[in-house]
Motif scaffolding. Sequence first.
Motif, PDB file in Angstrom:
ATOM      1  N   TYR A   1       0.841  -1.190   0.000  1.00 44.13           N
ATOM      2  CA  TYR A   1       0.000   0.000   0.000  1.00 44.13           C
ATOM      3  C   TYR A   1       0.879   1.243   0.000  1.00 44.13           C
ATOM      4  N   ASN A   2       0.222   2.415  -0.154  1.00 47.33           N
ATOM      5  CA  ASN A   2       0.913   3.700  -0.131  1.00 47.33           C
ATOM      6  C   ASN A   2       2.006   3.775  -1.211  1.00 47.33           C
ATOM      7  N   ASN A   3       1.629   3.386  -2.447  1.00 45.21           N
ATOM      8  CA  ASN A   3       2.517   3.438  -3.620  1.00 45.21           C
ATOM      9  C   ASN A   3       3.708   2.488  -3.533  1.00 45.21           C
ATOM     10  N   THR A   4       3.527   1.370  -2.848  1.00 47.89           N
ATOM     11  CA  THR A   4       4.562   0.338  -2.842  1.00 47.89           C
ATOM     12  C   THR A   4       4.523  -0.461  -4.134  1.00 47.89           C
ATOM     13  N   PHE A   5       3.309  -0.871  -4.544  1.00 53.48           N
ATOM     14  CA  PHE A   5       3.128  -1.639  -5.780  1.00 53.48           C
ATOM     15  C   PHE A   5       1.934  -1.093  -6.571  1.00 53.48           C
ATOM     16  N   PRO A   6       2.019   0.149  -7.089  1.00 52.71           N
ATOM     17  CA  PRO A   6       0.905   0.695  -7.863  1.00 52.71           C
ATOM     18  C   PRO A   6       0.968   0.238  -9.322  1.00 52.71           C
ATOM     19  N   TYR A   7      -0.076   0.612 -10.084  1.00 50.72           N
ATOM     20  CA  TYR A   7       0.001   0.493 -11.537  1.00 50.72           C
ATOM     21  C   TYR A   7       1.030   1.516 -12.038  1.00 50.72           C
ATOM     22  N   SER A   8       1.314   1.490 -13.322  1.00 54.72           N
ATOM     23  CA  SER A   8       2.373   2.351 -13.867  1.00 54.72           C
ATOM     24  C   SER A   8       2.079   3.838 -13.693  1.00 54.72           C
ATOM     25  N   TRP A   9       0.800   4.221 -13.532  1.00 52.30           N
ATOM     26  CA  TRP A   9       0.486   5.640 -13.379  1.00 52.30           C
ATOM     27  C   TRP A   9       0.614   6.124 -11.942  1.00 52.30           C
ATOM     28  N   GLY A  10       0.851   5.211 -10.990  1.00 52.92           N
ATOM     29  CA  GLY A  10       1.041   5.611  -9.596  1.00 52.92           C
ATOM     30  C   GLY A  10      -0.284   5.773  -8.872  1.00 52.92           C
ATOM     31  N   GLY A  11      -0.437   6.913  -8.199  1.00 50.71           N
ATOM     32  CA  GLY A  11      -1.720   7.266  -7.596  1.00 50.71           C
ATOM     33  C   GLY A  11      -2.198   6.339  -6.490  1.00 50.71           C
TER      34      GLY A  11
ATOM     35  N   LYS B   1       3.206  -5.850 -11.551  1.00 52.42           N
ATOM     36  CA  LYS B   1       2.120  -4.872 -11.455  1.00 52.42           C
ATOM     37  C   LYS B   1       2.551  -3.479 -11.890  1.00 52.42           C
ATOM     38  N   ARG B   2       3.796  -3.117 -11.611  1.00 55.69           N
ATOM     39  CA  ARG B   2       4.258  -1.783 -12.002  1.00 55.69           C
ATOM     40  C   ARG B   2       4.344  -1.605 -13.524  1.00 55.69           C
ATOM     41  N   SER B   3       4.305  -2.716 -14.265  1.00 46.60           N
ATOM     42  CA  SER B   3       4.327  -2.642 -15.733  1.00 46.60           C
ATOM     43  C   SER B   3       2.921  -2.576 -16.331  1.00 46.60           C
ATOM     44  N   ALA B   4       1.914  -2.690 -15.485  1.00 47.76           N
ATOM     45  CA  ALA B   4       0.531  -2.681 -15.965  1.00 47.76           C
ATOM     46  C   ALA B   4      -0.028  -1.266 -15.955  1.00 47.76           C
TER      47      ALA B   4
ATOM     48  N   THR C   1      -3.870  -4.030 -19.257  1.00 51.26           N
ATOM     49  CA  THR C   1      -3.458  -3.156 -20.357  1.00 51.26           C
ATOM     50  C   THR C   1      -1.956  -2.883 -20.247  1.00 51.26           C
ATOM     51  N   ASN C   2      -1.341  -2.637 -21.381  1.00 48.44           N
ATOM     52  CA  ASN C   2       0.116  -2.447 -21.394  1.00 48.44           C
ATOM     53  C   ASN C   2       0.532  -1.045 -20.989  1.00 48.44           C
ATOM     54  N   SER C   3      -0.434  -0.119 -20.917  1.00 50.09           N
ATOM     55  CA  SER C   3      -0.097   1.265 -20.594  1.00 50.09           C
ATOM     56  C   SER C   3      -1.352   2.007 -20.161  1.00 50.09           C
ATOM     57  N   HIS C   4      -1.168   3.141 -19.490  1.00 51.81           N
ATOM     58  CA  HIS C   4      -2.288   4.024 -19.166  1.00 51.81           C
ATOM     59  C   HIS C   4      -2.309   5.222 -20.110  1.00 51.81           C
ATOM     60  N   LEU C   5      -1.322   5.278 -21.029  1.00 50.68           N
ATOM     61  CA  LEU C   5      -1.184   6.412 -21.937  1.00 50.68           C
ATOM     62  C   LEU C   5      -1.724   6.081 -23.323  1.00 50.68           C
ATOM     63  N   ALA C   6      -1.523   6.984 -24.280  1.00 50.62           N
ATOM     64  CA  ALA C   6      -2.008   6.783 -25.648  1.00 50.62           C
ATOM     65  C   ALA C   6      -1.393   5.524 -26.256  1.00 50.62           C
TER      66      ALA C   6
ATOM     67  N   LYS D   1      -3.345  -0.996 -25.197  1.00 51.36           N
ATOM     68  CA  LYS D   1      -4.151  -2.138 -25.633  1.00 51.36           C
ATOM     69  C   LYS D   1      -4.182  -3.167 -24.511  1.00 51.36           C
ATOM     70  N   VAL D   2      -5.149  -4.065 -24.585  1.00 43.24           N
ATOM     71  CA  VAL D   2      -5.216  -5.181 -23.642  1.00 43.24           C
ATOM     72  C   VAL D   2      -4.261  -6.245 -24.164  1.00 43.24           C
ATOM     73  N   HIS D   3      -3.204  -6.527 -23.411  1.00 40.04           N
ATOM     74  CA  HIS D   3      -2.193  -7.415 -23.988  1.00 40.04           C
ATOM     75  C   HIS D   3      -1.831  -8.611 -23.100  1.00 40.04           C
ATOM     76  N   PHE D   4      -2.548  -8.798 -21.977  1.00 42.39           N
ATOM     77  CA  PHE D   4      -2.268  -9.945 -21.123  1.00 42.39           C
ATOM     78  C   PHE D   4      -3.562 -10.399 -20.471  1.00 42.39           C
ATOM     79  N   ALA D   5      -3.749 -11.706 -20.411  1.00 44.13           N
ATOM     80  CA  ALA D   5      -4.952 -12.262 -19.782  1.00 44.13           C
ATOM     81  C   ALA D   5      -4.559 -13.446 -18.909  1.00 44.13           C
ATOM     82  N   TYR D   6      -5.096 -13.468 -17.693  1.00 46.26           N
ATOM     83  CA  TYR D   6      -4.850 -14.598 -16.780  1.00 46.26           C
ATOM     84  C   TYR D   6      -6.189 -15.231 -16.441  1.00 46.26           C
TER      85      TYR D   6
END
Length: 406
Positions: free
Chosen positions: A263-273, A321-324, A337-342, A345-350
């Motif tokens: 928690y608290n930005n230890t393991f966020p998505y690539s956009w942080g927050g 997770k930081r690459s998602a 998704t591979n990115s939060h930016l422009a 695409k959805v590129h991984f499924a589990y």
Amino acid sequence: MVMGQPEVLWVLQLLFTVYSCKVQNVSQSMEVVDLRTSRDLQYVRDSEPLLRGVDGRLHTYVANPRTLTAKGLQELKGQMSQLRPLLSVVEQYRLDLQTLATLRLELLNLSIMLTAIQEEIGAYDYEELQQRVLLLETRLHSCMNKLGCGRLTAVSGPITVRASGSRFGSWMTDAMIPSSDSRVWSMDGYYKGRRVLEYRTMGDFTKGQNFVQHLLPHPWAGTGHVVYNGSLYYNKHQSNILVQYHFRSRSVLLQRSLSGAGYNNTFPYSWGGSSDIDLMADETGLWAVYTTIPNAGNIMVSRLDPRSLDVLQSWDTGFPKRSAGEAFMICGTLYVTNSHLAGAKVHFAYHTNSSTYEYTDIPFHNQYSHISMMDYNPRERALYTWNNGHQVLYNVTLFHVIRSDG
């Protein structure tokens, strides 16, 4: 070989099961398409004043070109840009109307067949009929549970519902309640927020009217919140504690720590927050997507009991997770998704049902270039996103497979 009466009854019941499954599938599809057409029609109606304004301006400039100034041209371009999503909405609405007509005809034909089979079954008077009916009900229930799910194959063009709030936030409808309840909730920001706005309908949300405010007793972290069966589930600020807040009673029903979760930005998505813990719901229940130090920052998926928030089962996806960019669940499958930016695409499924993964290539248009929330709603089969201060919807296409137990 001539079948005896019990065999005939069994065949009729088998046919009844098959056609009931088909009727259920068609009915579900009709409900989904009907919800979507209602939503799209409301969007078109809400865009009508802007469309009339643009039309009036164009007529004025055609009649008197000298009135067209650089400022006026810039304003017209801005209005045209706002109207651009209307094209995809109208096209989807047209296709959905055609689909509804086809589904209604198919449902009528299936219902006629089902009625005929029921009349045939009614002609038999056996003592075992009651037991057979009970067995049939069990099989029908099992069949219904297998319908409505599928694998993601496509994401539609974006539909901008509203532009409001800051760059980060989340918005949602209840993933479980009946379709007659059309409330919308909005939570602006990702850090230490406590204010939740509840709108009566999607139309009210679009216009920013007819809402009530809930002030949470504990602030939230991130944007990975979900409304499920009348309650808001969210991550408590600066902790790995999950909170269940009940809207009707305006009270916290439950708090429980998600053991080991960062928690608290230890393991966020690539956009942080502070997006360390992402709560979501799909056709199969309530989920938490997060990671821990022992599993080296790879995404963990855990299915939760909504009444106790106990972890029922967990899977290590092996994906960092930081690459998602963002992630969402559909039918027990985690899509990343591979990115939060422009260009995202959805590129991984589990797939949790088989504990297997695959790399996919499902593009979608990231119109405003910064997604900070992306969640699937199984009731509407749509993706809700918060994209750089815009609230955007995507319809999804699922490949349906009706499983058989032989």
